[in-house]
Scaffold this motif. Structure first.
Motif, PDB file in Angstrom:
ATOM      1  N   GLN A 164     -26.013 -21.290 -29.416  1.00 19.88           N
ATOM      2  CA  GLN A 164     -25.659 -22.482 -28.651  1.00 19.88           C
ATOM      3  C   GLN A 164     -25.928 -22.196 -27.175  1.00 19.88           C
ATOM      4  O   GLN A 164     -25.931 -21.034 -26.755  1.00 19.88           O
ATOM      5  CB  GLN A 164     -24.178 -22.826 -28.842  1.00 19.88           C
ATOM      6  CG  GLN A 164     -23.841 -23.293 -30.223  1.00 19.88           C
ATOM      7  CD  GLN A 164     -22.364 -23.632 -30.366  1.00 19.88           C
ATOM      8  OE1 GLN A 164     -21.588 -23.549 -29.421  1.00 19.88           O
ATOM      9  NE2 GLN A 164     -21.970 -24.015 -31.568  1.00 19.88           N
TER      10      GLN A 164
ATOM     11  N   ARG B  18     -24.333 -19.271 -25.090  1.00 20.47           N
ATOM     12  CA  ARG B  18     -23.575 -18.450 -26.047  1.00 20.47           C
ATOM     13  C   ARG B  18     -24.396 -17.291 -26.613  1.00 20.47           C
ATOM     14  O   ARG B  18     -23.952 -16.593 -27.516  1.00 20.47           O
ATOM     15  CB  ARG B  18     -23.043 -19.318 -27.197  1.00 20.47           C
ATOM     16  CG  ARG B  18     -22.121 -20.451 -26.790  1.00 20.47           C
ATOM     17  CD  ARG B  18     -20.803 -19.981 -26.236  1.00 20.47           C
ATOM     18  NE  ARG B  18     -20.020 -19.394 -27.312  1.00 20.47           N
ATOM     19  CZ  ARG B  18     -19.053 -18.502 -27.150  1.00 20.47           C
ATOM     20  NH1 ARG B  18     -18.711 -18.100 -25.955  1.00 20.47           N
ATOM     21  NH2 ARG B  18     -18.408 -18.019 -28.168  1.00 20.47           N
TER      22      ARG B  18
ATOM     23  N   ASP C 276     -26.184 -22.865 -33.147  1.00 23.37           N
ATOM     24  CA  ASP C 276     -26.499 -24.234 -33.556  1.00 23.37           C
ATOM     25  C   ASP C 276     -27.282 -24.262 -34.858  1.00 23.37           C
ATOM     26  O   ASP C 276     -27.180 -25.208 -35.621  1.00 23.37           O
ATOM     27  CB  ASP C 276     -27.332 -24.941 -32.474  1.00 23.37           C
ATOM     28  CG  ASP C 276     -26.506 -25.343 -31.275  1.00 23.37           C
ATOM     29  OD1 ASP C 276     -25.292 -25.579 -31.435  1.00 23.37           O
ATOM     30  OD2 ASP C 276     -27.075 -25.435 -30.179  1.00 23.37           O
TER      31      ASP C 276
END
Length: 101
Positions: free
Chosen positions: A13, A16, A85
């Motif tokens: 993400q 991250r 993600d």
């Protein structure tokens, strides 16, 4: 019986990537000691730092399945939605013998 190989690709993400990498490296440090683990490596994309790859090799499907049920793997999987993600797991089948280096 042939070894079981897999590649798992992760896309971190936004903001991250370092956290995902730290979690993957922590997992790898423990997973290499899981029964039946022959190899467990973590890679980061050299052109895209948000891409992470885990290359794993197990003595059998049962050993790989057991890894996915270990407390350390389950804890990582609980954190994964906060870190990545995209996650894609690719089971692989070797097509020729591995050359000894």
């Amino acid at each position: 019986m042939a070894d079981v190989h897999s590649l798992t690709l992760f896309r971190a993400q936004p903001e991250r990537s370092q956290a995902l990498g730290a979690h993957l490296l922590d997992l790898a440090a423990v997973a290499v000691h899981d029964e039946g683990c022959l190899d467990y490596r973590v890679f980061q994309g050299s052109e895209d730092n948000d891409v992470w790859v885990v290359q794993a090799r197990w003595i059998s499907v049962a050993a790989q399945d057991d890894h996915f049920n270990q407390p350390h793997t389950l804890a990582f999987l609980d954190e994964l939605p906060k870190l990545a993600d995209e996650v894609d797991l690719y089971p692989l089948a070797p097509k020729k013998p591995t050359a000894e280096l």
